[in-house]
Design a protein around this motif. Structure first.
Motif, PDB file in Angstrom:
ATOM      1  N   ALA A  63      43.801  37.807  44.203  1.00  0.00           N
ATOM      2  CA  ALA A  63      42.533  38.539  44.011  1.00  0.00           C
ATOM      3  C   ALA A  63      42.584  39.825  43.769  1.00  0.00           C
ATOM      4  N   ALA A  64      43.671  40.523  44.285  1.00  0.00           N
ATOM      5  CA  ALA A  64      43.768  42.083  44.056  1.00  0.00           C
ATOM      6  C   ALA A  64      44.411  42.310  42.783  1.00  0.00           C
ATOM      7  N   GLU A  65      45.358  41.236  42.165  1.00  0.00           N
ATOM      8  CA  GLU A  65      45.946  41.428  41.134  1.00  0.00           C
ATOM      9  C   GLU A  65      44.944  41.227  39.861  1.00  0.00           C
ATOM     10  N   LEU A  66      44.089  40.381  40.046  1.00  0.00           N
ATOM     11  CA  LEU A  66      42.844  39.635  39.205  1.00  0.00           C
ATOM     12  C   LEU A  66      41.911  41.012  39.005  1.00  0.00           C
ATOM     13  N   LEU A  67      41.628  41.534  39.853  1.00  0.00           N
ATOM     14  CA  LEU A  67      40.766  42.695  40.050  1.00  0.00           C
ATOM     15  C   LEU A  67      41.149  43.933  39.255  1.00  0.00           C
ATOM     16  N   LEU A  68      42.319  44.179  39.580  1.00  0.00           N
ATOM     17  CA  LEU A  68      43.009  45.439  38.732  1.00  0.00           C
ATOM     18  C   LEU A  68      42.976  45.010  37.278  1.00  0.00           C
ATOM     19  N   HIS A  69      43.511  43.699  37.002  1.00  0.00           N
ATOM     20  CA  HIS A  69      43.499  43.394  35.296  1.00  0.00           C
ATOM     21  C   HIS A  69      42.280  43.122  34.862  1.00  0.00           C
ATOM     22  N   GLN A  70      41.116  42.851  35.562  1.00  0.00           N
ATOM     23  CA  GLN A  70      39.795  42.757  34.791  1.00  0.00           C
ATOM     24  C   GLN A  70      39.165  43.950  34.967  1.00  0.00           C
ATOM     25  N   ALA A  71      39.658  44.932  35.818  1.00  0.00           N
ATOM     26  CA  ALA A  71      38.862  46.415  35.502  1.00  0.00           C
ATOM     27  C   ALA A  71      39.670  47.154  34.597  1.00  0.00           C
ATOM     28  N   GLY A  72      40.398  46.715  33.903  1.00  0.00           N
ATOM     29  CA  GLY A  72      41.080  47.457  32.568  1.00  0.00           C
ATOM     30  C   GLY A  72      42.524  47.576  32.646  1.00  0.00           C
ATOM     31  N   GLY A  73      43.174  46.812  33.683  1.00  0.00           N
ATOM     32  CA  GLY A  73      44.699  46.801  33.460  1.00  0.00           C
ATOM     33  C   GLY A  73      45.248  48.058  34.363  1.00  0.00           C
ATOM     34  N   LEU A  74      44.358  48.248  35.409  1.00  0.00           N
ATOM     35  CA  LEU A  74      44.657  49.244  36.626  1.00  0.00           C
ATOM     36  C   LEU A  74      45.970  48.924  37.416  1.00  0.00           C
ATOM     37  N   ARG A  75      46.479  50.104  37.977  1.00  0.00           N
ATOM     38  CA  ARG A  75      47.756  49.961  38.856  1.00  0.00           C
ATOM     39  C   ARG A  75      47.231  50.480  40.238  1.00  0.00           C
ATOM     40  N   ALA A  76      47.933  49.959  41.142  1.00  0.00           N
ATOM     41  CA  ALA A  76      47.561  50.411  42.439  1.00  0.00           C
ATOM     42  C   ALA A  76      48.904  50.146  43.155  1.00  0.00           C
ATOM     43  N   ASN A  77      49.027  50.768  44.275  1.00  0.00           N
ATOM     44  CA  ASN A  77      50.118  50.400  45.187  1.00  0.00           C
ATOM     45  C   ASN A  77      49.988  49.313  46.310  1.00  0.00           C
ATOM     46  N   LEU A  78      50.052  47.954  45.808  1.00  0.00           N
ATOM     47  CA  LEU A  78      49.746  46.575  46.363  1.00  0.00           C
ATOM     48  C   LEU A  78      50.678  46.705  48.109  1.00  0.00           C
ATOM     49  N   VAL A  79      50.055  46.919  49.016  1.00  0.00           N
ATOM     50  CA  VAL A  79      50.709  46.813  50.349  1.00  0.00           C
ATOM     51  C   VAL A  79      50.361  45.310  51.051  1.00  0.00           C
ATOM     52  N   HIS A  80      51.400  44.563  51.243  1.00  0.00           N
ATOM     53  CA  HIS A  80      51.430  43.267  51.735  1.00  0.00           C
ATOM     54  C   HIS A  80      51.636  43.048  52.968  1.00  0.00           C
ATOM     55  N   TYR A  81      50.605  42.515  53.928  1.00  0.00           N
ATOM     56  CA  TYR A  81      50.717  42.197  55.480  1.00  0.00           C
ATOM     57  C   TYR A  81      51.197  41.204  55.769  1.00  0.00           C
ATOM     58  N   ARG A  82      51.261  40.709  57.059  1.00  0.00           N
ATOM     59  CA  ARG A  82      51.504  39.733  57.502  1.00  0.00           C
ATOM     60  C   ARG A  82      50.543  39.159  58.148  1.00  0.00           C
ATOM     61  N   GLY A  83      49.305  38.825  57.395  1.00  0.00           N
ATOM     62  CA  GLY A  83      48.011  38.406  57.880  1.00  0.00           C
ATOM     63  C   GLY A  83      46.986  39.048  57.695  1.00  0.00           C
TER      64      GLY A  83
END
Length: 327
Positions: free
Chosen positions: A169-189
């Motif tokens: 969902a985060a990847e889709l948001l960045l793509h749909q908002a114009g190809g933005l980049r962010a530092n995705l931090v993945h937690y365990r839950g």
């Protein structure tokens, strides 16, 4: 699949050649308890919805619907067991996006086909994903996106785990908002991700309504947008991402009632009718909304099948773009 034909062959021969069918086939379905497989641990959000649904479905059908938890592999263990079960209406499953949209596309050998191996019965509820912020970071989604854009990939965006629905969902948001980049931090839950956002260790988190709503109401987080087609009746103050300028930003998890492929049409129809009666109960609708699930009141087997197909088709290119695969 071939196993469906093999399982169905004795009944077909009996009907065509005059051989006696099993005594149970002559009864009115259902005439014994039904299993409802859930691919997640007891006490989790899918289990909570599934147990209440099973209780109400059993009351409508006049036979117990017994929940059996088969947790593991993002719901894939339960999915495989359901796909291989006899298609007689006595084994069902409550599928989610984790198993039928995400895992089925991530895994090289998932062990099941999310469309071909199942008979769709009904869509019970949908849980929109949301993006929430620490209150000091942004007042609305456009402001948050402007900060992400200006940071050129430096701003942290937390998710509940690499390869999960929140991640994509985060990847889709960045793509749909114009190809933005962010530092995705993945937690365990989702819990740890939300807690770090509340503490200000990360400014943004993508999660479900269920894990963020209490904190939003208490002012510890601000839900900036729901990734849904319309605002939630339970939280009308939260706007959608679409109305804030992000086109086609739809991301959710769901609860879909499925059965093994090859189940007789009359049995599917009876289960769909019973599910519609449960969905129409005001108490059940209130329960779903209390756990941040939007009830689906107009579901049919055909619409459910199309929904599952469209969800998988939506996520496949996003998953491919990340390069992630599960061997």
């Amino acid at each position: 699949m071939n196993r469906r034909n093999v399982l169905g062959l004795p009944l077909a021969i009996g009907a065509a050649g005059g051989l006696p069918a099993p005594a149970r086939a002559q009864g009115v379905y259902p005439d014994r308890p039904i299993r409802l497989l859930i691919g997640f641990a007891a006490g989790g959000p899918t289990d909570i919805v599934g147990r209440r649904f099973a209780d109400r479905l059993g009351a409508v059908l006049g036979q117990p619907v017994v929940v059996e938890n088969r947790s593991g592999a993002s719901g894939a263990i339960a999915s495989v067991e359901a796909a291989r079960a006899r298609p007689d209406g006595y084994t069902l499953m409550l599928a989610t996006s984790s198993s039928h949209a995400i895992y089925a596309s991530l895994a090289v050998r998932p062990g099941f086909d999310p469309v071909a191996d199942y008979a769709a019965v009904a869509l019970v509820g949908v849980v929109p994903m949301v993006i929430a912020a620490h209150p000091a970071f942004a007042a609305n989604l456009p402001e948050a996106l402007d900060k992400i854009r200006a940071s050129r990939g430096e701003i942290a965006l937390a998710t509940s785990g690499n390869g999960g629905i929140a991640h994509f969902a985060a990847e889709l948001l960045l793509h749909q908002a114009g190809g933005l980049r962010a530092n995705l931090v993945h937690y365990r839950g989702g819990g740890p991700a939300v807690q770090d956002a509340i503490a200000g260790h990360v400014p943004l988190v993508v999660e479900t309504f269920a894990t963020t709503l209490e904190h939003h109401r208490a002012g510890r987080l601000r839900i900036l947008a729901a990734f849904a087609g319309q605002r939630s009746a339970a939280v009308p103050d939260v706007p959608t991402a679409i109305e804030q300028g992000v086109p086609n930003m739809l991301a959710n998890t769901y609860n879909a009632l499925l059965a093994p492929a090859g189940m007789p049409a009359p049995v599917i129809a009876k289960l769909a009718e019973a599910t519609a009666k449960v969905a129409a109960e005001p108490e059940f609708q209130a329960f779903l909304r209390s756990v941040s699930v939007e009830p689906v009141l107009d579901s049919t087997p055909a619409r459910t099948a199309e929904f599952i197909r469209s969800e998988r088709a939506k996520w496949e290119p996003i998953i491919r773009a990340t390069g992630l695969r599960i061997e």
